[in-house]
Design a protein around this motif. Structure first.
Motif, PDB file in Angstrom:
ATOM      1  N   PRO A  83       0.646  -1.208  -0.303  1.00 37.33           N
ATOM      2  CA  PRO A  83       0.090   0.281  -0.638  1.00 37.33           C
ATOM      3  C   PRO A  83       0.907   1.292   0.219  1.00 37.33           C
ATOM      4  O   PRO A  83       0.519   2.617  -0.521  1.00 37.33           O
ATOM      5  CB  PRO A  83      -0.687   0.102   1.372  1.00 37.33           C
ATOM      6  N   LEU A  84       2.370   1.334   0.296  1.00 38.75           N
ATOM      7  CA  LEU A  84       3.064   2.309   0.520  1.00 38.75           C
ATOM      8  C   LEU A  84       3.275   3.084  -0.373  1.00 38.75           C
ATOM      9  O   LEU A  84       4.171   3.860  -0.188  1.00 38.75           O
ATOM     10  CB  LEU A  84       4.070   2.267   1.636  1.00 38.75           C
ATOM     11  N   ASP A 106       5.411   3.998  -3.739  1.00 37.40           N
ATOM     12  CA  ASP A 106       4.979   5.146  -4.738  1.00 37.40           C
ATOM     13  C   ASP A 106       3.831   5.885  -4.190  1.00 37.40           C
ATOM     14  O   ASP A 106       3.336   6.640  -5.028  1.00 37.40           O
ATOM     15  CB  ASP A 106       4.682   4.647  -5.902  1.00 37.40           C
ATOM     16  N   TYR A 158       2.295   9.954   6.714  1.00 35.69           N
ATOM     17  CA  TYR A 158       1.066  10.276   6.981  1.00 35.69           C
ATOM     18  C   TYR A 158       0.667  10.435   5.573  1.00 35.69           C
ATOM     19  O   TYR A 158      -0.470   9.782   5.403  1.00 35.69           O
ATOM     20  CB  TYR A 158       0.984  10.841   7.973  1.00 35.69           C
ATOM     21  N   ILE A 199       0.647   7.723   3.866  1.00 37.85           N
ATOM     22  CA  ILE A 199      -0.084   6.412   3.789  1.00 37.85           C
ATOM     23  C   ILE A 199      -1.844   6.513   3.777  1.00 37.85           C
ATOM     24  O   ILE A 199      -2.262   6.265   3.319  1.00 37.85           O
ATOM     25  CB  ILE A 199      -0.094   6.775   5.849  1.00 37.85           C
ATOM     26  N   LEU A 200      -1.861   7.724   3.867  1.00 38.81           N
ATOM     27  CA  LEU A 200      -3.216   7.731   3.101  1.00 38.81           C
ATOM     28  C   LEU A 200      -3.981   8.011   1.593  1.00 38.81           C
ATOM     29  O   LEU A 200      -4.257   7.500   1.214  1.00 38.81           O
ATOM     30  CB  LEU A 200      -3.905   9.817   3.006  1.00 38.81           C
ATOM     31  N   GLY A 201      -2.303   8.127   0.874  1.00 39.38           N
ATOM     32  CA  GLY A 201      -1.957   7.210  -0.371  1.00 39.38           C
ATOM     33  C   GLY A 201      -1.861   8.251  -1.346  1.00 39.38           C
ATOM     34  O   GLY A 201      -2.277   8.649  -3.134  1.00 39.38           O
ATOM     35  N   PRO A 257      -0.239   9.986  -4.185  1.00 46.20           N
ATOM     36  CA  PRO A 257       0.889   9.166  -5.043  1.00 46.20           C
ATOM     37  C   PRO A 257       2.357  10.290  -4.852  1.00 46.20           C
ATOM     38  O   PRO A 257       2.211  11.510  -5.351  1.00 46.20           O
ATOM     39  CB  PRO A 257       0.195   8.711  -6.198  1.00 46.20           C
ATOM     40  N   ARG A 258       3.524   9.786  -5.034  1.00 43.77           N
ATOM     41  CA  ARG A 258       4.410  10.365  -5.575  1.00 43.77           C
ATOM     42  C   ARG A 258       4.504  10.822  -6.684  1.00 43.77           C
ATOM     43  O   ARG A 258       4.233  10.306  -8.130  1.00 43.77           O
ATOM     44  CB  ARG A 258       5.913   9.620  -4.679  1.00 43.77           C
ATOM     45  N   PHE A 275     -10.446  11.056  -2.135  1.00 46.23           N
ATOM     46  CA  PHE A 275      -9.764  10.660  -0.770  1.00 46.23           C
ATOM     47  C   PHE A 275      -9.058  11.600  -0.178  1.00 46.23           C
ATOM     48  O   PHE A 275      -8.592  11.361   0.716  1.00 46.23           O
ATOM     49  CB  PHE A 275      -9.170   9.231  -1.133  1.00 46.23           C
ATOM     50  N   TRP A 305      -4.531  12.481   9.105  1.00 47.31           N
ATOM     51  CA  TRP A 305      -4.171  11.278   7.370  1.00 47.31           C
ATOM     52  C   TRP A 305      -3.871  10.390   8.117  1.00 47.31           C
ATOM     53  O   TRP A 305      -2.923   9.807   8.428  1.00 47.31           O
ATOM     54  CB  TRP A 305      -3.494  12.526   6.535  1.00 47.31           C
ATOM     55  N   TRP A 306      -4.657   9.113   7.088  1.00 49.91           N
ATOM     56  CA  TRP A 306      -4.661   7.961   8.064  1.00 49.91           C
ATOM     57  C   TRP A 306      -5.204   6.765   6.907  1.00 49.91           C
ATOM     58  O   TRP A 306      -5.436   7.686   5.548  1.00 49.91           O
ATOM     59  CB  TRP A 306      -5.113   7.392   8.995  1.00 49.91           C
ATOM     60  N   LEU A 307      -4.493   5.695   6.787  1.00 46.14           N
ATOM     61  CA  LEU A 307      -5.265   5.042   6.115  1.00 46.14           C
ATOM     62  C   LEU A 307      -6.605   5.173   5.381  1.00 46.14           C
ATOM     63  O   LEU A 307      -7.197   5.578   5.877  1.00 46.14           O
ATOM     64  CB  LEU A 307      -5.099   3.479   6.485  1.00 46.14           C
ATOM     65  N   ARG A 366      -5.777  -1.533  -1.272  1.00 46.84           N
ATOM     66  CA  ARG A 366      -4.263  -1.514  -0.946  1.00 46.84           C
ATOM     67  C   ARG A 366      -3.831  -2.284  -1.978  1.00 46.84           C
ATOM     68  O   ARG A 366      -2.154  -1.816  -2.098  1.00 46.84           O
ATOM     69  CB  ARG A 366      -5.206  -2.088   0.776  1.00 46.84           C
ATOM     70  N   LYS A 370      -1.255  -2.754  -5.210  1.00 49.81           N
ATOM     71  CA  LYS A 370      -1.195  -1.995  -6.066  1.00 49.81           C
ATOM     72  C   LYS A 370      -0.102  -3.123  -7.191  1.00 49.81           C
ATOM     73  O   LYS A 370       0.627  -4.091  -6.847  1.00 49.81           O
ATOM     74  CB  LYS A 370      -0.974  -0.552  -6.119  1.00 49.81           C
ATOM     75  N   GLN A 390       0.533   4.499 -10.559  1.00 46.25           N
ATOM     76  CA  GLN A 390       1.641   4.955  -9.557  1.00 46.25           C
ATOM     77  C   GLN A 390       2.696   5.122 -10.369  1.00 46.25           C
ATOM     78  O   GLN A 390       4.168   4.116  -9.267  1.00 46.25           O
ATOM     79  CB  GLN A 390       1.456   4.862  -8.149  1.00 46.25           C
TER      80      GLN A 390
END
Lengths: 593, 450, 204
Positions: A398-399, A401, A462, A465-467, A469-470, A480, B23-25, B198, B200, B226
């Protein structure tokens, strides 16, 4: 004995041959001058990368306000920022700069064993920097393929700089590898062959161990970059298909067929992961010396530290594919690479423990270098534990990229080594110039840098973690990402500007103290290692005067019970050690033995 | 002392940030609780390490800071201590690695009952393909790709005939059914990411990697790319809609199979001409456009683009926004075209109209515009000719006033606001490069010269 | 094992003890030779990685085997002769007889240049047969391997020519035997690398 003879001849030559400015400072074969040339060049090109990062931050923080950077320029900026920082700043500064300066001095040699090649190494490095920077001035600009240069996009239309930029980048990398190899041969051979009498490998300071091991890693790993670079260059120019498969490009079939993009990634990361340790190991070594000197205590667990450096070096060659968990490679590799990656955490953690345990029951002088040591330990703990997230394949998914990884590698590979570099400059500047850097400015610089960089990178984890993207020029509307994330992005950008500005304090300090700093004397920190025992400060060409030093003890005889002073230089024979009144200490062994 | 306090502030700050951070999942929408659990376990273990190590560091710095007369202890090493630390660290590492590998095992093991869907990525759009009744995806090849067969299916492969082609960035999935996402790229590397799922994975040209997930919560989620894939990387968006199976079936039925696409009769230009009579009232008999009626020139535009826009108008993806007055005019006109065949006929007729160069009306600094156009040309082509594979229409030889208005509409969110209009959404993102009206005019002035 | 023993030493003990403790040059090996070994280590890494990439790439379906030009066998023999000549030159230099040294060095130089010429001719044969680099990865590897190996040889040739010059101008230079010895090692390595590359080319 042959070497000593050569060294003495060298020394004679120096005495009878006063050098002109050009041979002394420009075409110099003196390792110290070359070290300074390397360092200044690396810092200068690093400032370019810093400015690039600010332009990225302004775009990310205030996406609707500034109009000076387009998506193409943004991708060019991230690419050049990354490549410059990793290769042309950190690798060049830690090995070309610190390696060159410290190895001969700390090993008790007059110079590197191949001084002419050492000089060439710098000039080829400089050339590689010029080639790299020249891509800013050609039509189409530098490549925007990301510092990883993944094909096929790095050689296909749709990526900025696909014409000249990528070619110049690859040529520059080839030149850099040539330069590094010439330097690296010197560092390794000097450590192996030119140590002075009494300097066994296990009596060497950990800084030398770190630089030595990192150089060996570099010599074995950079060929992987060379191989992938040559093959990518052929794909781009000669139309071969090593990496490029059949594709639809701009509505038409490309001329490539059958190549494997994953093959490039394997080669790249076979270099890329050891590269992380090429930067980290010298930093580990240097920090070990700094912590011992300024806590007036021997490094805790010296042998464990050496073993840890060596085992990290070995394991670093079998963890590379943890950069590729979501690359589309066979997913079963994930089991192996997650395991090796988490294993490498163990020796790394031991190093952290031993730094803290060195401080424990020490006599901690909170000098500016010591502040940087403490700052480094803090940021490295932080960056190390986020590495445990990303190394563990299921947590990485999930983390990967996301901004989490941006936060992680900047903390562990950006902030941490940079803090070591700053600490070392505050530590060794007196030896290099004969003057101390200003203490007050140093403290301001430290706190601004530590708090500022932490304010940049902690929130990124953080957001990741929220998502978030880089490598996104703009986030736009998503379902989101709340508005607060954009506000945080603006905050991060302000912190980045603040950090960049506070580096001016450091640059000013470097320039000002050169003339106006407090005179340092030969050994201002009361350190034991050889570089502080030179007859002149700054050391002259040949380093040691008439006779090479002789080493009687390891590098960490601090606060030895029974000795009158809290340090015993490596060059001091047991019978010369001043003793405490009433002590039975004979200058030979520590109380523990 | 200051040093210890500084580190203490950072530690407390970190903890506060961790617990107060908004900010969290994202809320989990697939059956991957095991991934979230591993993440939380890792947070706890590393969190304890973070606090204990830094706490010890702070205590040591306070306790052993230099004071006159203090002398450091002399102790080169303590094997016992180092062994203990190694053992504890190893236990911690195993505590994180074991659940991680366990979770990874379920990621690499696709359940037997998983259905398949192919996710196709290209610079900078998504499309999808379902295997149809036989459950097998037909063979594909780059050489087969053209505007009529953009997914490149091989005509002679029987397995491909019943494949359902979803040439749109919006994917629907039924609730509670595991899906294996077979990933294919037409050009460079991409990465299929749905944050709420989750998982990818990269799309690699020449290979078909996969991931799987079982959607568990209905809703609309973003698909993000991504893996850096060029200038438009950040604008490569799609959506996935998770819904009840009945709704999903209805959605899927609306898309044609490959066989149906191939059998579709060639568009009838003559019938298109008859239907164009309605259009010509505003757009002119030769589709030359009429600035007074705000009707743009159509002649010279590509068939596939006219088709797409007519469908968008008809289905409310464009021209439904109240502030889009001219779009609101167009929408009912498009609705007069009965079906896809009628739309195809009109589009074919428009494509047959003779092209010409319309007069320039927009003033701007074309030199400055050229710099902006670098971004545009990545999709629309260096000559503004439009590139079908990028889904990017022609820009050259259009009415410049129309271009200006559309760019303004994108910037203001008037066009591209509908969640299913993913191409419009992309333009909204990219038009952010043009910060003000002057930049828009400059860019259009440059396009006029193409 | 000696290395392990050293790594287990407790350096804080026995301060001042110097018996058997010298600097780095106790091995009596000149730094040049150590440097060469390190460099050959780098080159080994380079060619191994090339080979691994070749092994991986050759499993892809688009790989088309080619019949390498037969002249490569001849070239291999020539390179072997160059390597032998250099070994003889090195032996002669150690025994201090300038004449055979000169002759063998000259022979090695000629063989090496001949080898390069042969490789160029092999390129010509490939091109004449229409086997271009862009045509197939197997062709591309042929050109790349031969080119990189030639570059590696050219680097050595520079030092060989310098040694040759010295052998004529100052045959009694004390550094000469050492340098010729380095050249000999370098050429054996070149031969070894070429054998590996040639095997890979033939086997795929």
């Amino acid at each position: 004995m042959a070497y000593v003879a050569i060294a003495d001849r060298d020394h004679e030559q120096h005495l009878h041959d006063p050098q002109s400015f050009v041979t002394k400072y420009i075409w110099s074969q003196d390792h110290k001058i070359i070290a300074i040339q390397y360092s200044l060049t690396a810092i200068s090109v690093g400032l370019v990368a810093l400015v690039l990062s600010l332009s990225m931050r302004l775009q990310l923080g205030f996406p609707d306000t500034f109009s000076f950077i387009t998506p193409g320029e943004y991708y060019q900026a991230i690419t050049m920022h990354g490549m410059i920082m990793v290769i042309y700043l950190l690798t060049a500064l830690l090995l070309g700069g610190f390696g060159n300066y410290l190895i001969p001095l700390m090993c008790g040699a007059r110079d590197m064993v191949f001084p002419y090649m050492n000089m060439l190494s710098y000039w080829v490095y400089l050339l590689s920097v010029f080639v790299l920077l020249s891509s800013f001035f050609i039509s189409g600009g530098p490549t925007g393929a990301g510092w990883t240069l993944y094909p096929p996009q790095s050689v296909m239309p749709g990526t900025p700089g696909v014409g000249g930029g990528i070619v110049l980048m690859l040529i520059s990398l080839v030149l850099f590898i040539v330069a590094f190899t010439m330097g690296g041969l010197n560092y390794v051979t000097t450590v192996l062959q030119a140590r002075c009498r009494g300097m066994t490998m296990m009596r060497m300071p950990l800084a030398v161990w770190g630089i030595f091991t990192a150089t060996v890693l570099g010599l074995l790993a950079f060929p992987a970059l060379l191989v992938s670079g040559i093959m990518l260059l052929l794909d781009a120019l000669a139309g071969t298909s090593f990496f490029a498969p059949a594709m639809l490009s701009m509505g038409e079939e490309s001329r490539h067929a059958g190549g494997s993009p994953i093959l490039f990634q394997h080669l790249f990361w076979f270099f890329g992961h050891p590269e992380v340790y090429i930067v980290a190991l010298p930093a580990f070594g240097v920090i070990s010396d700094l912590v011992a000197v300024h806590a007036r205590k021997n490094i805790f667990g010296y042998r464990m530290m050496v073993w840890a450096i060596l085992s990290i070096g070995v394991i670093s060659f079998v963890v590379w594919a943890h950069h590729m968990y979501v690359s589309g490679m066979n997913p079963y590799f994930g089991f192996f690479f997650a395991t090796t990656t988490l294993i490498i955490a163990i020796p790394t953690a031991l190093k952290v423990y031993n730094w803290v345990l060195t401080l424990w029951r020490g006599n901690i002088h909170l000098t500016v270098p010591m502040l940087f040591v403490i700052g480094f330990i803090f940021t490295f703990i932080n960056g190390g534990i986020t590495g445990l997230f990303l190394g563990n394949v299921a947590v990485d998914m999930p983390l990967s990229d996301s901004y989490f990884i941006v936060g992680h590698f900047h903390m562990v590979m950006g902030v941490s080594p940079i803090l070591v570099i700053f600490g070392s400059i505050y530590h060794w500047y007196p030896k290099m110039t004969g003057r101390m850097l200003d203490d007050r400015l140093g403290r301001i610089h430290f706190w601004c840098t530590l708090f500022g960089t932490y304010a940049i990178y902690l929130p990124m984890h953080y957001l990741g973690i929220l998502g978030l993207p880089r490598r996104y020029y703009a986030l736009g509307d998503t379902s989101f990402i709340p508005d607060s994330a954009q506000a945080m992005n603006a905050g991060i950008s302000i912190a980045a500007l603040f950090v960049a500005l506070s580096q001016m304090i450091f640059l000013f300090n470097l320039a000002w103290s050169r003339k106006h700093g407090k005179p340092a004397g030969g050994n201002p920190w009361n350190a034991t290692t050889l570089e502080w025992q030179t007859p002149q400060t700054p050391p002259v060409h040949g380093n040691w005067g008439k006779d090479l030093p002789v080493v009687y003890r390891w590098a960490y005889d601090y606060s030895v019970p029974g000795a009158a002073q809290d340090f015993i230089p490596q060059t001091m024979a047991p019978e010369d050690v001043p003793r405490d009144v009433g002590s039975t200490y004979d200058g030979r062994e520590g109380a523990h033995a | 002392m200051v040093a210890a306090v500084g580190i203490l502030v950072l530690v407390i700050g970190t903890l506060l940030f961790h617990f107060l951070s908004p900010w969290w999942l994202t809320p989990l929408a697939a059956d991957w609780q095991s991934l979230d659990d591993t993440l939380i376990i890792t947070f706890w273990i590393t969190g304890v390490v973070f606090v204990v190590l830094n706490g010890f560091l702070i205590w040591v710095v306070i306790k052993y800071r230099h004071r006159p007369g203090l002398k450091a202890h002399y102790e080169p090493e303590s094997h016992k201590l180092e062994w203990w630390l190694t053992v504890i660290t190893t236990v911690g590492v195993i505590g994180m690695l074991a659940p991680g590998l366990w979770a990874w095992h379920s990621i690499v093991t696709v359940p037997e009952d998983a259905r398949e869907v192919e996710v196709v990525g290209q610079q900078w759009n998504w499309s999808f393909r379902f295997p149809g009744e036989d459950g097998v995806l037909g063979q594909v090849g780059i050489e087969e790709m053209n505007p009529a067969n953009s997914l490149g299916l091989k005509a002679d492969d029987p397995a491909g005939q019943d494949d359902v082609l979803v040439v749109s960035g919006e994917l629907h999935l039924p609730l509670g059914i595991p899906y294996k996402f077979v990933l294919r790229s037409k050009d460079v590397l991409h990465n299929f990411t749905v944050p709420e799922f989750r998982v990818k994975m990269d799309l690699v040209p020449g290979m078909t990697p996969y991931v799987w997930a079982k959607p568990t919560v209905a809703g609309r989620y973003d698909i993000l790319c991504q893996e850096l894939c060029g200038i438009g990387h950040f604008a490569m968006r799609g959506s996935v809609v998770v819904e009840e199976e009945a709704a999903f079936d209805r959605w899927l039925d609306a898309y044609p199979t490959f066989a149906e696409v191939q059998e579709m009769a060639a568009p009838n230009v003559a019938m298109g001409q008859a239907q164009f009579a309605v259009c010509s009232a505003c757009h002119g008999a030769q589709g030359e456009g009429n600035v007074l009626l705000n009707a743009p020139k159509l002649a010279g535009q590509a068939e596939w683009y006219v088709q797409r826009q007519l469908k968008n108008f008809k289905h409310g993806l464009r021209g439904a926004e109240p502030s889009d007055a001219f779009g609101m005019q167009m929408a009912p006109m498009a609705a007069t075209l009965a079906d896809d065949a009628a739309i195809a006929n009109v589009a074919a007729y428009v494509a047959s109209l003779p092209d010409f160069l319309p007069p320039a009306t927009v003033q701007g600094d074309s030199k400055r515009g050229q710099d902006f156009y670098v971004t545009c040309q990545a999709c629309h082509g260096a000559a503004g000719q439009g590139i079908w594979s990028m889904s990017a229409p022609r820009l050259s030889r259009l009415n410049d006033w129309y271009l200006v208005r559309q760019l303004q509409n994108y910037k203001q969110g008037i066009r591209g606001a509908h969640p299913s209009d993913l191409h419009g959404k992309q333009m909204r993102l990219v038009s952010g490069v043009l910060r003000d009206d002057q930049s828009i005019n400059d860019t259009v002035a440059y396009i006029n010269q193409l | 094992m000696k290395v392990l023993q050293r790594l287990l030493a407790k350096p804080w003990e026995h301060a001042g003890e110097m018996e058997g403790i010298h600097g780095g040059n106790v091995a009596g090996r000149p730094p040049g030779r150590t440097g060469l070994y390190v460099f050959l280590g780098v080159v080994t890494s380079l060619f191994l990685l090339f080979s691994i990439s070749h092994q991986m790439r050759s499993t892809y379906p688009d790989w088309t085997s080619i019949a390498e030009p037969g002249i490569l066998w001849f070239n291999t023999g020539i390179l072997l002769l160059a390597s032998i000549s250099l070994q003889l030159a090195s032996n002669a230099a150690l025994s201090g007889s300038p004449r055979p040294v000169r002759n063998e060095l000259l022979a090695a130089s000629v063989f090496s240049v001949l080898f390069l010429g042969g490789q160029v001719y092999a390129w010509k044969l490939m091109l004449d047969a229409g086997l271009y680099a862009a045509g197939n990865p197997a062709n591309a590897y042929f050109y790349m391997f031969t080119a990189v190996h030639a570059a590696h040889l050219l680097g050595g040739l520079w030092f060989l020519f310098k040694a040759l010059g010295t052998a004529y101008a100052e045959p009694h230079d004390t550094a000469l035997p050492g340098r010729i010895g380095l050249c000999a090692t370098y050429w054996h390595f070149l031969l070894l690398v070429w054998a590996l590359l040639f095997y890979l080319l033939l086997s795929s």
